[in-house]
Design an enzyme around this catalytic site. Structure first.
Site, PDB file in Angstrom:
ATOM      1  N   HIS A  99      -9.270  -5.061  10.885  1.00  0.00           N
ATOM      2  CA  HIS A  99      -9.795  -4.903   9.485  1.00  0.00           C
ATOM      3  C   HIS A  99     -11.269  -4.433   9.714  1.00  0.00           C
ATOM      4  CE1 HIS A  99      -6.849  -7.959   8.412  1.00  0.00           C
ATOM      5  NE2 HIS A  99      -7.392  -8.072   7.193  1.00  0.00           N
ATOM      6  N   GLU A 141       0.763  -1.378   0.071  1.00  0.00           N
ATOM      7  CA  GLU A 141      -0.072  -0.064   0.072  1.00  0.00           C
ATOM      8  C   GLU A 141       0.708   1.223   0.137  1.00  0.00           C
ATOM      9  OE1 GLU A 141      -0.630  -2.591   2.063  1.00  0.00           O
ATOM     10  OE2 GLU A 141      -2.747  -3.218   1.401  1.00  0.00           O
TER      11      GLU A 141
END
Lengths: 355, 324
Positions: free
Chosen positions: B129, B60
């Protein structure tokens, strides 16, 4: 042996085609960086600016040699030790000095400071304050060039301290995987702030050798030798232009001052003798000047005149910065959102600032 | 008007913008050949090819930073984060680079990037998450943050976000991807910074963003049916910029406010909204402002308990009744 190698760099096609004027221009650029920085240091010590000031003094030849090869579709991005790259890319001393002083006439209107010099019209994309934070940006510039089908490249500079940041490794992986025309130039000055290379990085021969793990060609060059740097940078540029492939090039160099001028331990993590040794035997200005004199294209008097011009230009820049106005309080809120500064359609909608 | 899913609405918005502007490029993990981890980009790689829809490695910080760099040269990347929770490994690129480059360059450099993906709890995937970073990101001047609650809003806001010249953080919700709403076939855009009154009411304002808007709509039905209370539901849609006028107008009408979000309470979005209401509409209030957020602990895994951790219609009803 070393002399023979040195001669071969001087004799390389990319250097043989240099005119005396171009070679003298390299010296002029190095003098301009050095005198600009000396003047800025004087202003810093006089309390004319705040924050940090990361001097490039001792490393000038790196920006001068590598940027000298760039064409109209080649771009530059660097970290916070950015004064040299900015000037070589064509930024004016005045706008840079005014930025240091936090003035409205600065290149970023006083909003960036010395670590954040930008001139996108000169394909110079900063000036970035976070160690290695610019490395994926340089990749993105290369990505955009490839996406648009433009034959160009991006020189992305980083220090030896940046090679241990994860994002640099992510950038290397993406550069190779996506085959992007980015050239990472590690300016290895031996110290990441106060931590020597030996205490910060694990490596076999060279930091740049880490590129092997990503299937990226790498090389190294002596930062004192403009001819050598030009030969090795040119090979990387050709690889980028012809094959759209990245390169990692490590250049050995040295900074005379601390990490920034606010580096309280600047003379504690290395000996004064070490610094003196570099200044005496490895100073890139002195070496290039001597070479030009030896080549018979410049006299000492002419070199002195170039130095004098650089000092004068820096003084003018300093006066310009000093006499320029500060930004206004209203300026705090411009250049935050494009939508606010240049509304599209019936915008902007809603509240942008919460004061 | 056809009923389409929130997922399809996003997919249509992306396809329309890919078609409209050759500088739009989708990047992210599994967005191309895999058709998207949550199928938001389904079919786009087959239709637009590998130049326009690009798979990235799990990296990322690298690919968000790369997209920021590309946007500086006029590319308009739409970057998918498989979860907004993963933005935490690329905060430097989002905040220092996307968020600050325009300012630090004195307005010389624009960063027209969209970063999108789901930001929600409630799916039994544990704390790492389930993050909802809209408050963190809205705290950065330079970034825009939007949280659409319906398919209609998702499509119109996505198209506006892609055309926006500032970096837009676009927060979706996996629990909404399969939900359907009416979406017109003709093209439309929803300007960023305009809230939407999702239900008119007179007695109390329920102010929310993202999926909490739907929780409020259910609570409003219960309040009307069981308690005869007419609740107005204001959907912020955009966190920054924020449509203060619409939410203040609602409070001035109902004189009572319950703020609902799936974010955590401490320094949450609604802390800002509460501050704003007391500052600008204090005299209009007939009762203290109430807040309901996710219960203030990391997102618990245990499925029945996680359902309780997020705001429920029942908690909204109880809180509303406490001030009506």
């Amino acid at each position: 042996m070393m002399e023979a190698e040195s001669r071969s760099f001087a004799d390389a096609e990319i250097n043989r085609c240099l005119t005396p004027e171009e070679k003298i221009q390299f010296l002029r650029q190095m003098f301009r960086i050095r005198r600009f920085e000396q003047t800025s240091l004087k202003a810093y010590n006089a309390g004319k600016m705040g924050g940090f000031l990361h001097l490039y003094t001792g490393q000038e030849s790196v920006a001068v040699a590598t940027i000298s090869l760039l064409g109209e579709n080649d771009h530059v991005i660097t970290a916070y030790r950015d004064h040299g790259h900015a000037l070589v890319c064509g930024m004016e001393m005045g706008e840079c000095m005014a930025e240091f002083f936090g003035k409205a006439t600065g290149s970023s209107k006083g909003k960036g400071g010395s670590m954040h010099l930008f001139a996108p019209d000169k394909r110079y994309w900063g000036g970035h304050g976070i160690v290695a934070g610019q490395t994926p940006l340089g990749l993105g510039i290369a990505y955009a060039l490839k996406y648009k089908g433009i034959r160009g490249c991006c020189l992305c500079y980083l220090g030896d301290g940046a090679v241990n940041q994860g994002v640099f490794h992510e950038s290397l992986n993406l550069a190779s995987l996506m085959s992007l025309p980015v050239i990472y130039i590690i300016e290895n000055n031996g110290y990441s702030m106060g931590t020597s290379l030996a205490r910060s990085s694990a490596f076999k021969q060279m930091l740049a050798q880490r590129a092997e793990g990503y299937n990226i060609p790498w090389d190294h060059a002596n930062g004192e030798n403009i001819y050598e740097m030009r030969v090795k940078t040119q090979a990387a540029i050709e690889r980028a232009h012809e094959e759209s492939r990245p390169t990692v090039l490590e250049i050995a160099t040295y900074r005379y001052y601390g990490h920034s001028v606010a580096d309280a331990n600047a003379r504690k993590y290395r000996t004064p003798e070490e610094i003196e040794h570099y200044k005496t035997y490895h100073d890139p200005l002195r070496l290039w000047q001597k070479r030009l004199v030896d080549e018979g294209i410049l006299t000492e008097e002419q070199a002195d005149a170039i130095d004098h011009e650089a000092r004068a230009e820096a003084e003018v820049a300093s006066r310009f910065a000093d006499e320029s106005p500060f930004p206004t309080e209203a300026d705090i809120f411009t250049d935050v959102y494009s939508e606010v500064d240049q509304p599209v359609g019936d915008g902007p909608h809603g509240t942008y600032f919460f004061n | 008007m056809p009923l389409i899913t929130y997922r399809k609405a996003l997919n249509d918005a992306l396809a329309e913008e890919l078609l409209r502007d050759e500088n739009v490029v989708l990047l992210g993990e599994e967005v191309a050949e895999y058709n998207g981890a949550y199928k938001v980009t389904e079919g786009l790689w087959a239709r637009f090819g590998s130049k326009r829809v690009v798979d990235t490695p799990i990296s990322e910080a690298g690919f968000v930073g790369m997209a920021v760099g590309a946007s500086m040269l006029g590319i308009r990347p739409v970057v998918e984060l498989m979860f907004w929770s993963f933005s935490y490994v690329t905060f430097d690129q989002i905040i220092n680079n996307a968020g600050c480059v325009r300012y630090m360059s004195g307005g010389q450099i624009a960063c027209p990037i969209v970063i999108r993906g789901p930001a929600n709890g409630g799916t039994n995937v544990g704390a790492t998450h389930s993050h909802t970073p809209e408050n963190f990101l809205a705290n950065t001047p330079g970034l825009k943050v939007v949280c659409p609650a319906t398919a209609y809003d998702a499509k119109g806001l996505m198209k506006a976000a892609i055309r926006d010249n500032d970096p837009v953080m676009f927060m979706e919700n996996t629990l909404l991807y399969g939900e359907q709403w009416e979406v017109p076939e003709e093209e439309y855009l929803i300007p960023i910074g305009v809230a939407d009154v999702k239900r008119e009411g007179t007695d109390i304002s329920l102010i929310a963003h993202g999926r909490a808007v739907l929780t409020c709509l259910k609570a409003a039905e219960i309040l009307q049916a069981q308690h005869g209370i007419s609740a107005e539901v204001v959907d912020l849609r955009s966190i920054r910029p924020l449509d203060e006028e619409t939410l203040l107008a609602s409070v001035r009408k109902t004189h009572r406010a319950v703020l609902v979000e799936e974010n955590k309470p401490f320094c949450g979005v609604d802390a800002q909204i509460a501050s704003l209401i007391q500052e600008k509409a204090f005299d209009e209030l007939d009762a203290p402002i109430q807040r309901i957020s996710a219960l203030d602990a990391p997102a618990i895994y245990s499925p029945p308990l996680e359902k309780l951790q997020l705001p429920t219609p029942d908690r909204v009803v109880q809180k509303a009744l406490s001030i009506c």
